[in-house]
Design an enzyme around this catalytic site. Structure first.
Site, short mmCIF file in Angstrom:
data_model
loop_
_atom_site.label_atom_id
_atom_site.label_comp_id
_atom_site.label_asym_id
_atom_site.label_seq_id
_atom_site.Cartn_x
_atom_site.Cartn_y
_atom_site.Cartn_z
N ASP A 301 -19.04 8.40 2.13
CA ASP A 301 -18.18 7.83 1.10
C ASP A 301 -18.01 6.32 1.28
O ASP A 301 -17.31 5.67 0.52
CB ASP A 301 -16.84 8.56 0.98
CG ASP A 301 -16.20 8.81 2.30
OD1 ASP A 301 -15.19 9.47 2.35
OD2 ASP A 301 -16.73 8.32 3.32
N LEU B 14 -8.85 11.36 6.56
CA LEU B 14 -8.69 12.79 6.88
C LEU B 14 -9.56 13.61 5.92
O LEU B 14 -9.07 14.36 5.09
CB LEU B 14 -7.21 13.17 6.78
CG LEU B 14 -6.69 14.22 7.76
CD1 LEU B 14 -7.26 14.01 9.17
CD2 LEU B 14 -5.18 14.21 7.81
N HIS B 15 -10.88 13.43 6.03
CA HIS B 15 -11.84 14.11 5.16
C HIS B 15 -12.59 15.15 5.97
O HIS B 15 -12.47 15.19 7.18
CB HIS B 15 -12.89 13.11 4.66
CG HIS B 15 -12.34 12.11 3.70
ND1 HIS B 15 -13.13 11.18 3.10
CD2 HIS B 15 -11.09 11.90 3.26
CE1 HIS B 15 -12.38 10.43 2.31
NE2 HIS B 15 -11.14 10.84 2.41
N ALA B 16 -13.40 15.92 5.26
CA ALA B 16 -14.36 16.87 5.83
C ALA B 16 -14.17 17.22 7.29
O ALA B 16 -13.28 17.98 7.66
CB ALA B 16 -15.77 16.36 5.58
N PRO B 18 -13.18 15.60 10.18
CA PRO B 18 -11.89 15.36 10.84
C PRO B 18 -10.80 16.30 10.31
O PRO B 18 -9.98 16.79 11.09
CB PRO B 18 -11.56 13.91 10.46
CG PRO B 18 -12.87 13.29 10.12
CD PRO B 18 -13.74 14.37 9.60
#
Lengths: 572, 92
Positions: A301, B14-16, B18
């Site tokens: 991203d 705080l994505h995927a 983590p």
């Protein structure tokens, strides 16, 4: 005996039993009530146990991916396994169940709400909303006692049949289990077709009816002729057996692409990263005609830094030390969205800001990438493993864009700068473009889509979206002529790196039209090389004229194939 | 109620991955732990063991979040989770 006719997109003749791709899970009716004889508690338990078993299935797939060394798939599957039994998802579904709604409808709505929230956050989260919808479908299928969506699990090899494969399905296909593909939708350049060629799987697309074949039915599939037949007889068994022997006997490519009279047509490989580069080098490829660089950018991203990009490009360059390596700059947009660069809400993405055009909205990403390629090429050189690095931009439409791109490459110290010819306007102005660019490479997949105005995923337009279309071949010829007219002495190189180069019969036609190199999936090298060697340049030119003058793609293909007996001999 | 303020260290927020690591760690705790953005009302706090809640929270690198828990072992649980958030898992 039933016969289904479609478009053959990857040659080979196989016998096998059919397994259907399960139909997509349908939406449970709005307001669907839980059965009168069950309590809210029982219905909630039913949901919890379905969610637990979906979680276990996904966890098992994640473990299998880890075992196979596929860390990326493992991470994605692990996260989706967690989603399947997510406490927030279950809690909101149970609230609906308490209001009298069925478990199926409750989880459908609860999952839909979460997916909407993630979509609203945009970027990376919006992409993950697809995972939530996938998990939701799996739970509903489990509640209904239906097979899980996606490629069926099986202990024994089978021919996969269905409507069409999605990019996500193609990523989970195990070539040790799937021995052939038959779909009712899709065209010669659909995801199914591209995957089949990369894996060397015989495949037929746009064959209506195959999506209704029963699981377990034995069929014969001919990926060159484009037919699937049930109740195969002795003749079909003999053909499948012959193909098995012949295909195995095809000599490995010796690293020297040429016609029967010695006319050189270097055969290169299309690769998508450093590991492909190693495979391509082992397959004898004389270099790389298309190195896709999206692998550096997808699933991120934020934009990778110049250093991160150099670390990925350099090993690929070093795998082809001393050889030609054509790098395509980032081809984002349309079916390859990038959250930090492209706009997913365009009304018509195929005609939108994609490929080199992203420089119009954000020049920095492409500029930094060109810089990174220049640095990686210099670093490989310094290691004594330098490749002959050429760089090209996708989706170039004008000579003006060409001039800008070539200028950027020169600034980054890149010696050879070229363009992809994918937009018909570029083919028609090839003389102007090649008086500026050092080379051109024809991307026949997009060129076909744009020349014929036909979407490559639509089975109903498969006959139009076919690189054998005489109009597409005319654009190839216009590019070759433009290159010759742009230069007084030796014409600048014009290669083909689209899927068409992997079709041995079409490769002969392209050579006859005058393209200088062919670049393809490594797996196609032995067959293409063998067929090219069966003709002289004069014969190839004659076949090219036949194809250019044909009335349809089907007529062009049939006329050329009839004059190439080697195809039948080799079972191609 | 015991609470901790933590800055999200993960470079991608705080994505995927983590988020998955953090949700699993929260689920292992003996007490229920909630998470909210710093400054958000307490009743908007979400279940920290839910990966979907974490993803909807949309916390980016450098954002401050508040962890809360109650009951026996709450302090130890919070300390353990603070450590997870303070680690940049993408740098591993």
């Amino acid at each position: 005996m039933q016969k289904f006719s479609g478009v053959g997109v990857s040659p080979g003749r196989v016998l096998g039993t059919v397994r259907q791709m399960p139909a997509p899970v349908t939406e449970p009716q709005a307001g669907d009530q839980r059965p009168a004889d069950s309590t809210a508690e029982q219905e909630a338990d039913r949901l919890r146990s379905a969610s637990k078993s979906v979680q276990a299935q996904l966890k098992a797939r994640s473990d299998a991916a880890a075992k196979a060394g596929n860390d990326e798939a493992k991470a994605v599957l692990e996260a989706t396994a967690l989603m399947a039994a997510d406490p927030m998802l279950i809690k909101s579904a149970v609230k609906l169940i308490e209001k009298g709604i069925s478990a199926e409808r409750a989880v459908w709505e609860a999952g839909g709400t979460v997916a909407e929230t993630l979509k609203g956050l945009g970027g990376y989260m919006a992409e993950r909303s697809q995972d939530v919808l996938d998990v939701r479908s799996r739970i509903v299928a489990e509640l209904r006692g239906m097979p899980a969506p996606g490629i069926p699990a099986s202990e024994t090899p089978f021919i996969l049949a269905g409507i069409d494969l999605a990019p996500a399905d193609t990523a989970t296909l195990d070539p040790a289990l799937v021995i052939g593909l038959a779909t009712s939708e899709g065209g010669p350049q659909s995801h199914t077709a591209i995957l089949a060629r990369a894996l060397g799987l015989p495949a037929v697309v746009a064959a209506p009816g195959v999506e209704h074949l029963q699981d377990g039915v034995e069929v014969f599939l001919d990926g060159a002729a484009g037919v699937v037949v049930t109740e195969p007889g002795d003749e079909e068994r003999r053909l499948a057996q012959t193909w098995k022997e012949k295909a195995g006997a095809l000599p490995a490519f010796d690293g020297h692409g040429q016609l029967g009279d010695g006319h050189r047509i270097p055969l290169l490989a299309n690769i998508g990263g450093a590991s492909d580069a190693v495979v391509a080098a082992e397959a004898g490829a004389e270099g790389v005609g298309l190195m896709r660089t999206e692998f550096c950018f997808l699933d991120r991203d934020t934009e990778p830094t110049v250093e991160e990009q150099v670390a990925k490009y350099q090993p690929a360059f070093e795998a082809f030390a001393g050889k030609k390596m054509v790098v395509r700059t980032l081809d984002a947009g349309a079916d390859k969205p990038l959250p930090f660069l492209t706009d997913a809400s365009e009304p018509n993405p195929a005609l939108g800001v994609r490929g080199y055009r992203t420089r119009r909205t954000d020049p920095s990403v492409i500029d930094r990438q060109i810089q990174a390629i220049g640095v990686a090429a210099a670093a490989a050189e310094k290691n004594g493993k330098g490749a002959d690095v050429w760089v090209m931009a996708p989706m170039i439409a004008t000579a003006e864009e060409t001039k800008e791109f070539v200028g950027l490459c020169r600034e980054a110290g890149i010696k050879s700068a070229g363009v992809m010819i994918e937009v018909p306007s570029a083919a028609l102005t090839a003389k102007s473009i090649l008086s500026i660019a050092d080379f051109a490479s024809l991307g026949t997949n997009d060129l076909t889509q744009y020349a014929m105005a036909a979407d490559r995923q639509l089975g109903s337009l498969a006959a139009l979206n076919d690189p054998w279309q005489p109009a597409v071949l005319q654009l190839v010829a216009a590019t070759v002529l433009g290159a010759r007219a742009a230069s007084d002495d030796v014409a600048k190189p014009v290669g083909v790196c689209g899927e068409s180069a992997a079709d041995p019969a079409l490769a002969v036609v392209l050579a006859g039209i005058g393209v200088s190199t062919l670049s393809m999936t490594s797996r196609a090298l032995p067959a293409v090389s063998a067929v090219l060697r069966s003709v002289t340049l004069a014969q190839a030119q004659e076949l090219a004229q036949l194809a250019l003058g044909a009335l349809s793609a089907g007529e062009a293909r049939a006329a050329v194939r009839a004059k190439l007996p080697v195809l039948e001999e080799l079972g191609l | 109620m015991p609470e901790r303020k933590v800055t999200v260290a993960s470079r991608v927020g705080l994505h995927a991955r983590p988020a998955a690591i953090f949700a699993e760690a929260a689920a292992e705790q003996p007490v229920e732990v909630t998470i909210a953005m710093d400054g958000a009302p307490e009743d908007e706090a979400m279940d920290a063991s839910s990966i979907l809640s974490l993803m909807s929270l949309g916390a980016s690198h450098g954002d401050v979040v508040v962890l809360r828990a109650d009951g026996a072992g709450a302090d130890q649980a919070l300390d353990a989770l603070v450590k997870v958030l303070e680690t940049d898992h993408d740098a591993e």
